[in-house]
Design a protein around this motif. Structure first.
Motif, short mmCIF file in Angstrom:
data_model
loop_
_atom_site.label_atom_id
_atom_site.label_comp_id
_atom_site.label_asym_id
_atom_site.label_seq_id
_atom_site.Cartn_x
_atom_site.Cartn_y
_atom_site.Cartn_z
N ALA A 43 -17.27 -4.60 -54.10
CA ALA A 43 -16.15 -3.80 -53.56
C ALA A 43 -14.83 -4.28 -54.15
CB ALA A 43 -16.15 -3.87 -52.04
N GLU A 44 -14.67 -5.59 -54.24
CA GLU A 44 -13.44 -6.17 -54.81
C GLU A 44 -13.26 -5.72 -56.27
OE1 GLU A 44 -11.03 -7.81 -53.41
OE2 GLU A 44 -9.99 -8.23 -55.30
N ARG A 45 -14.37 -5.76 -57.02
CA ARG A 45 -14.27 -5.41 -58.45
C ARG A 45 -14.01 -3.93 -58.69
NH1 ARG A 45 -18.31 -9.39 -61.84
NH2 ARG A 45 -18.17 -11.20 -60.44
N PHE A 46 -14.42 -3.08 -57.74
CA PHE A 46 -14.26 -1.63 -57.95
C PHE A 46 -13.29 -1.00 -56.95
CE2 PHE A 46 -18.30 -2.52 -60.12
CZ PHE A 46 -18.14 -1.80 -61.30
N LYS A 47 -12.46 -1.82 -56.31
CA LYS A 47 -11.62 -1.29 -55.21
C LYS A 47 -10.56 -0.29 -55.68
CE LYS A 47 -8.35 -5.10 -55.35
NZ LYS A 47 -8.00 -6.41 -54.81
N ASN A 48 -10.15 -0.38 -56.95
CA ASN A 48 -9.10 0.53 -57.43
C ASN A 48 -9.66 1.74 -58.19
OD1 ASN A 48 -7.03 -1.14 -56.41
ND2 ASN A 48 -7.21 -2.47 -58.21
N ASP A 49 -10.94 1.99 -58.06
CA ASP A 49 -11.57 3.02 -58.87
C ASP A 49 -11.91 4.31 -58.13
OD1 ASP A 49 -11.92 1.73 -61.60
OD2 ASP A 49 -12.74 0.19 -60.28
N GLN A 50 -11.40 4.44 -56.93
CA GLN A 50 -11.60 5.67 -56.13
C GLN A 50 -13.07 6.13 -56.10
OE1 GLN A 50 -8.85 6.35 -58.78
NE2 GLN A 50 -7.57 5.16 -57.37
N ILE A 51 -13.94 5.17 -55.85
CA ILE A 51 -15.36 5.49 -55.74
C ILE A 51 -15.56 6.43 -54.53
CG2 ILE A 51 -17.69 4.52 -55.37
CD1 ILE A 51 -16.37 3.46 -57.92
N THR A 52 -16.34 7.49 -54.74
CA THR A 52 -16.67 8.37 -53.61
C THR A 52 -18.13 8.25 -53.22
OG1 THR A 52 -17.32 10.25 -54.99
CG2 THR A 52 -14.96 10.08 -54.38
N LYS A 53 -18.95 7.70 -54.12
CA LYS A 53 -20.38 7.60 -53.81
C LYS A 53 -21.01 6.46 -54.58
CE LYS A 53 -22.12 11.02 -52.16
NZ LYS A 53 -22.66 12.30 -51.70
N ILE A 54 -21.92 5.77 -53.88
CA ILE A 54 -22.72 4.74 -54.55
C ILE A 54 -24.11 5.30 -54.74
CG2 ILE A 54 -23.74 2.44 -54.26
CD1 ILE A 54 -21.10 1.74 -52.78
N LEU A 55 -24.64 5.12 -55.95
CA LEU A 55 -25.99 5.60 -56.25
C LEU A 55 -26.84 4.41 -56.67
CD1 LEU A 55 -28.06 7.90 -56.77
CD2 LEU A 55 -27.06 8.14 -59.07
N THR A 56 -28.02 4.30 -56.07
CA THR A 56 -28.95 3.24 -56.44
C THR A 56 -30.35 3.83 -56.51
OG1 THR A 56 -29.68 0.98 -55.93
CG2 THR A 56 -29.33 2.45 -54.05
N LEU A 57 -31.32 2.94 -56.69
CA LEU A 57 -32.72 3.36 -56.83
C LEU A 57 -33.53 2.57 -55.81
CD1 LEU A 57 -34.81 4.82 -58.64
CD2 LEU A 57 -34.69 2.88 -60.19
N GLU A 58 -34.43 3.28 -55.11
CA GLU A 58 -35.24 2.52 -54.16
C GLU A 58 -36.19 1.60 -54.93
OE1 GLU A 58 -38.10 4.64 -51.81
OE2 GLU A 58 -38.53 6.09 -53.39
N SER A 59 -36.61 0.47 -54.35
CA SER A 59 -36.23 -0.01 -53.05
C SER A 59 -35.19 -1.14 -53.09
CB SER A 59 -37.48 -0.49 -52.31
OG SER A 59 -38.14 -1.47 -53.09
N SER A 60 -35.28 -1.99 -54.11
CA SER A 60 -34.48 -3.22 -54.04
C SER A 60 -32.99 -3.05 -54.28
CB SER A 60 -35.04 -4.26 -55.00
OG SER A 60 -36.36 -4.57 -54.65
N GLY A 61 -32.57 -1.89 -54.76
CA GLY A 61 -31.15 -1.66 -54.93
C GLY A 61 -30.44 -1.32 -53.63
N ILE A 62 -31.23 -0.92 -52.64
CA ILE A 62 -30.63 -0.36 -51.43
C ILE A 62 -29.81 -1.39 -50.65
CG2 ILE A 62 -31.10 0.74 -49.19
CD1 ILE A 62 -33.49 2.15 -50.48
N ALA A 63 -30.33 -2.60 -50.49
CA ALA A 63 -29.61 -3.59 -49.67
C ALA A 63 -28.22 -3.91 -50.25
CB ALA A 63 -30.46 -4.85 -49.49
#
Ligand code: G4P
Ligand code: NA
Ligand code: NA
Length: 194
Positions: A43-63
């Motif tokens: 979050a700190e590294r991407f705080k100024n990037d106006q992220i609207t969505k996080i995309l990952t892949l199940e399963s181990s990316g979810i946590a």
């Protein structure tokens, strides 16, 4: 990220010259406090990037993705490897090729949940050959959304996924970078530059 590197040294197991087992805190059992610290770091590294969505892949990316979304206050979407009974919407599909297993897995995301207005941060647990990342990027492109970058918990820099992505101008932020797993030992990248 020091805390993560310490955890890898303490609880990770080097299975071979190319595989690190981290099932005590990331791939099977999950350490929630460590995941929260990981989420805060992304979050700190991407705080100024106006992220609207996080995309990952199940399963181990979810946590790690959920913890990042908690701090950035964005929804977290995971690509599914198996079709669920309730996935009745139109889907984006892509294929992940695994070099180790020499097989393809189809991954899917509902078209309703990702669109052209989204600014997307991809999160994953490992970056090895980059095949999972490429499939997620393909889905972001199909949605005509904007790719902001990738957040990776553990990058193995001796495999070429990270290099290829960076060469293509993609921002990759890895919290631990492993240079080698030779002789049963974990060597981090920064040990070399110091
Ligand atoms: P490959 O091309 O070398 O086959 O690796 P790939 O990137 O396709 O990754 C296959 C799976 O193995 C992925 O998990 C990936 O996260 C994981 N992986 C790759 N390298 C390592 C490693 O050194 N250690 C561990 N623990 N995992 C690694 P997946 O199949 O998507 O499973 P999951 O997300 O459900 O855990
Ligand atoms: Na994994
Ligand atoms: Na993964």
């Amino acid at each position: 990220m020091k805390l993560l590197e310490e955890k890898i040294i303490l609880e990770g197991n080097v299975l071979s010259d190319s595989v690190l087992k981290v099932d005590r805190f990331l791939n099977h059992q999950i350490d929630p406090e460590l995941m929260l610290s990981i989420g805060k770091e992304f979050a700190e590294r991407f705080k100024n990037d106006q992220i609207t969505k996080i995309l990952t892949l199940e399963s181990s990316g979810i946590a790690p993705a959920v913890m990042t979304g908690l701090i950035l206050q964005t929804p977290v979407l995971f690509a599914r490897k198996k079709k669920s009974l309730t996935m009745v919407d139109d889907l984006y599909h892509s294929e992940v090729y695994s070099f180790t297993k020499q097989e393809k897995t189809e991954v899917s995301v509902s078209k309703k949940l990702l669109n052209t207005n989204d600014r997307v941060l991809l999160i994953d647990d490992f970056l090895a050959n980059g095949q999972a990342a490429l499939a997620l990027i393909d889905i972001v492109n199909q949605a005509e959304a904007s790719l902001v970058g990738l957040g990776i918990v553990i990058e193995k820099t001796f495999q070429n996924g990270g290099d290829q992505l960076r060469k293509n101008g993609i921002r990759v932020e890895s919290l631990a970078q492993i240079l080698s797993l030779e002789n049963g030992r974990v060597h981090f990248v920064h040990e070399e530059v110091k």
